[in-house]
Structure formats: C-alpha cells, structure tokens
Design a protein around this motif. Sequence first.
Motif, PDB file in Angstrom:
ATOM      1  N   ALA A 152      10.550  50.465  10.905  1.00  0.00           N
ATOM      2  CA  ALA A 152       9.492  49.487  11.174  1.00  0.00           C
ATOM      3  C   ALA A 152       9.931  48.080  10.787  1.00  0.00           C
ATOM      4  O   ALA A 152       9.699  47.123  11.542  1.00  0.00           O
ATOM      5  CB  ALA A 152       8.220  49.879  10.424  1.00  0.00           C
ATOM      6  N   THR A 155      12.636  46.730  13.287  1.00  0.00           N
ATOM      7  CA  THR A 155      12.041  46.447  14.593  1.00  0.00           C
ATOM      8  C   THR A 155      11.123  45.233  14.508  1.00  0.00           C
ATOM      9  O   THR A 155      11.106  44.384  15.404  1.00  0.00           O
ATOM     10  CB  THR A 155      11.278  47.681  15.095  1.00  0.00           C
ATOM     11  N   TRP A 156      10.372  45.135  13.426  1.00  0.00           N
ATOM     12  CA  TRP A 156       9.482  43.992  13.190  1.00  0.00           C
ATOM     13  C   TRP A 156      10.301  42.693  13.187  1.00  0.00           C
ATOM     14  O   TRP A 156       9.953  41.727  13.867  1.00  0.00           O
ATOM     15  CB  TRP A 156       8.789  44.186  11.853  1.00  0.00           C
ATOM     16  N   ASN A 340       8.348  52.897  18.846  1.00  0.00           N
ATOM     17  CA  ASN A 340       7.984  51.918  17.826  1.00  0.00           C
ATOM     18  C   ASN A 340       7.962  50.523  18.457  1.00  0.00           C
ATOM     19  O   ASN A 340       9.011  49.981  18.818  1.00  0.00           O
ATOM     20  CB  ASN A 340       8.995  51.952  16.681  1.00  0.00           C
ATOM     21  N   LEU A 341       6.764  49.974  18.569  1.00  0.00           N
ATOM     22  CA  LEU A 341       6.569  48.656  19.156  1.00  0.00           C
ATOM     23  C   LEU A 341       5.446  47.945  18.413  1.00  0.00           C
ATOM     24  O   LEU A 341       4.707  48.559  17.641  1.00  0.00           O
ATOM     25  CB  LEU A 341       6.210  48.764  20.646  1.00  0.00           C
ATOM     26  N   ARG A 342       5.294  46.663  18.666  1.00  0.00           N
ATOM     27  CA  ARG A 342       4.213  45.912  18.030  1.00  0.00           C
ATOM     28  C   ARG A 342       2.858  46.420  18.507  1.00  0.00           C
ATOM     29  O   ARG A 342       2.662  46.716  19.690  1.00  0.00           O
ATOM     30  CB  ARG A 342       4.372  44.417  18.336  1.00  0.00           C
ATOM     31  N   ILE A 355       4.213  47.176  13.344  1.00  0.00           N
ATOM     32  CA  ILE A 355       5.019  48.004  14.232  1.00  0.00           C
ATOM     33  C   ILE A 355       4.482  49.425  14.126  1.00  0.00           C
ATOM     34  O   ILE A 355       4.555  50.055  13.066  1.00  0.00           O
ATOM     35  CB  ILE A 355       6.509  47.963  13.843  1.00  0.00           C
ATOM     36  N   GLU A 357       4.047  53.487  15.760  1.00  0.00           N
ATOM     37  CA  GLU A 357       4.740  54.520  16.531  1.00  0.00           C
ATOM     38  C   GLU A 357       3.679  55.353  17.213  1.00  0.00           C
ATOM     39  O   GLU A 357       2.830  55.963  16.539  1.00  0.00           O
ATOM     40  CB  GLU A 357       5.603  55.385  15.605  1.00  0.00           C
TER      41      GLU A 357
END
Length: 488
Positions: A152, A155-156, A340-342, A355, A357
């Motif tokens: 997280a 990715t963040w 995993n995305l915003r 972030i 999932e």
Amino acid sequence: MSFKIAIIGAGSVGFTKKLFTDILCVPEFRDVEFALTDISEHNLGMIRAILERIVEANNLPTRVTATTDRRRALEGARYVISCVRVGGLDAYADDIRIPLKYGVDQCVGDTICAGGILYGQRNIPVILDFCKDIREVAAPGARFLNYANPMAMNTWAAIEYGKVDTVGLCHGVQHGAAQIAEVLGASSVKELDYICSGINHQTWFVDLRLNGRRIGKEELITAFEAHPVYAKQEKLRIDVLKRFGVYSTESNGHLSEYLPWYRKRPEEITRWIDLSDWIHGETGGYLRHTTETRNWFETDFPRALEQARRPIDPARRSNEHASHILEALETGRVYRGHFNLRNTGVITNLPADAIIESPGFVDRFGINMVSGITLPEACAATCTASINVQRMSVHAAVTGDIDLLKLAVLHDPLVGAVATPEEVWQMVDEMVVAQARWLPQYAEAIPAAQERLSRATVKTREWDGAARQPVRSIEEMRRDKGAAAPAG
C-alpha cells in the motif's frame, strides 16, 4: 504482439521465473522482450541463464536482456514490474531485531508495524526514482505493476508523488480463497465465487458463494474448526472470523501483527501461533524463510537450471495477477481479479486517498473497479487504523520528516499496544541510524538521532522473541525436504 516488459529487482530469481513463464503462457506474447535489471550482477546472471534456457527449450523468439543500468532496461518498456527489497536481508534483519529490543515481536514486518514502516522508508525514495525513469524513458503511458512490499505504501507513493499509472498486486486473496474452498469441500476453487475487499494484507471475504449458495459465518467457522490442519495453524485467524464475522485473507502470522490484541505479550503470542511453518506466527518467521530460501537457491541453482529445460505448460500458469492483466489489456480478453488502487468510491467507508485492494475487471480499456462496496464496521475500523499509519509513513518517507515518522510508528496498532512514546522515539532513532545508508531522505536528521542515542535512558533487552526458530542449514533443509517427500 511485440513489446517490452522491464522487471526491476529481477534478481528475485524464483518469483521472476514464475512471472516470466506465466506471461509466456499467453500465445500472443511469444515475441515479447524481457529486460531484466537488478543491483546484483550475481543474481541477474543466474536468472538470465534460467530464462534463456526456458526460451531455448521451448523454441521461442522471446528476447531476454539483463543489465544493472536501470534506465537502459526501462527504455521503451510498455510495462514495468517491480519486486525489489531495498536493503536486502541485512536491513530486514534490523527490521526484526531492533523492535524486539523494545518488546515488539513481529512475524513478517513488511506491511506496517515498526519493520514494515521502516521498509517503506527505504523503498519509497527508490520507487520514486523508478517513476522518474518511467516518465522519462519508458514508452508513453507505460504501466507500473508493483509487487514489492509494503504494497500500500509503495503504490500510494507511486500514484501520489510518482505520477505514474500504477497498480499494486498481491496473491493473498487467491491463497485465502483456496483455503475456504478446501474447508468447504469444493473440488476446485473455481466453484467458489467471492467478493473480497479492504486494504492489502487486510482484505475480507465479505461475500462467499459455493456453487451459487451463500456461505454464512457459522458454516465457515464450523468448516475451519473441523479441518485437521487449519484448526491448528489458523487459530488466531479463526478467532477473528468468530468476532468480526468474516474471514481475512492473511495468514495467522501476518494478521497477528496488524492487530493490537494477539502479539502484545509473549504468553499471548505462544497461545495463538503455530510453529509447523513460519507463516503461522513465529518470531521473525519470514526473515528465517527468506534467508533459508536464498541459501538453498545458491546451492540448488544447477538443478533449477536443469528444470528450465521443461516445456512451458499453460495448464500450470499461476494465479499471480500480472500475466492475466497484461493479457486482458493487450487482447481484450476480460480478467477479474483484486487490485491495489486509490479508493475513489470503491469502498464507501474507507478514506478516499487510501490504497485499497478490491475486485475489478480488466480489458483493453484498462482496470475497472467494482464501486460501492461497504465493509463491515469492524473491518473498516481495523483498515482505517492501518491507513492512518500508511499515510503518515508515506509522507514522512517523501519529506524526510523524522518526527512524522515517529508519529506513524507510535500510531501503529501493535507498537502502540506494546511500547511507550519514549520507547518508540528511541526505537525509531535506533532504526534510522542502523539503516542510514538506505535512508537518504533522513541524512540531515541522523546526526541528531545519533546524539540522542548517545545519552539514551530507555532500557532495552536483547532477546529472540517469544517464538524464534533457528535458521536451518542446507543439510537440515535437505533432510526436511526428504522427510516431507511422498513415498515413491
């Protein structure tokens, strides 16, 4: 189809091989170029030899290149996959060792908790360097697929600060689904339909259906408690199921360190964990496992090279998301997975900047998430506590703000259940000083941290934790593998 895939941290040999063979299971990807890059020439040489052997054995036109020059590897790449561990096992050992001095006993330490937060501090500056290179030399619109932990946080940072089209990928959901299918007596996990949502390593199976029939809490509890293996290995996870009403994706050991209740006293740790394998909660379990795996591979490389002669079998394609995402984007064949995305309204009761999932579908138009999922309140509360830690950790990593870093560690659920503010402040100073060579953003803060440590008054202790297991020798591992092998 002909395009370029760059793999950063390709020296993670076993995982890189898995991604490579998965991608080549897609018939249209025979002409793809794989550009491998790593800081370790030794590991890079091993993985290149294995992949080239696979290409040769399968008579493929696939190209494999390898270089320690990251920008060169990224030039013109349409996809960039990261599986890096900044600091390697040396830094990871400090992630486990130093918190133990302050009573913080971790099993994995790669997501949050003291170890995961410091792991993020090491990774994020490097992730942002990757993003800069992607923007400057990769193909226009290149996609960044991050497999590296802390998922997280990485990715963040890539999305908020790196400004690159990024998705985080993990396999916890698939592993949890396989367990559920097994305890329910399904012949295949394909019989199980589910909605799993939350944040990485804290995702929750909020809807379960076996062959169309909804599975409730009580049936799932009964099934797990009746299982001859999981009833012993997943005691903590089953307890959370009973109290929260839903099953978590994460293993007994992983889940235990995200919550403030199960690892805060040594006697509680031994009550809830199982030592049959590292993943069920042993102190520093994943550090032991990765150390043994590295040692084993160095010894077992000739056999791995020989195994690379085997034909690629599409029926053995793994459930790692990367190859399926690439296939969907390039061919339009729809893929359903967990990404995993915003959070942009996907999960209604988690913060918008988090972030998350959660389920989504991929086709040639991109990744399309399923919106409007509401988590059970207890799950949302647990996730939100971690999200607050992640947010502070990311911002501290980007700015080099050591006070914000200390506040992030202080607010970690397990650390907060174990350590006082004075202990946290000293522990973070000690970790930052020990890992200074991987923390360029804290260069100006480190002299002051060293000075504070020189007059430190907080007492610590040297111990191995509540349930530490020794690293096995190659001979012991060979013996154990032989004992575990089926007869005949």
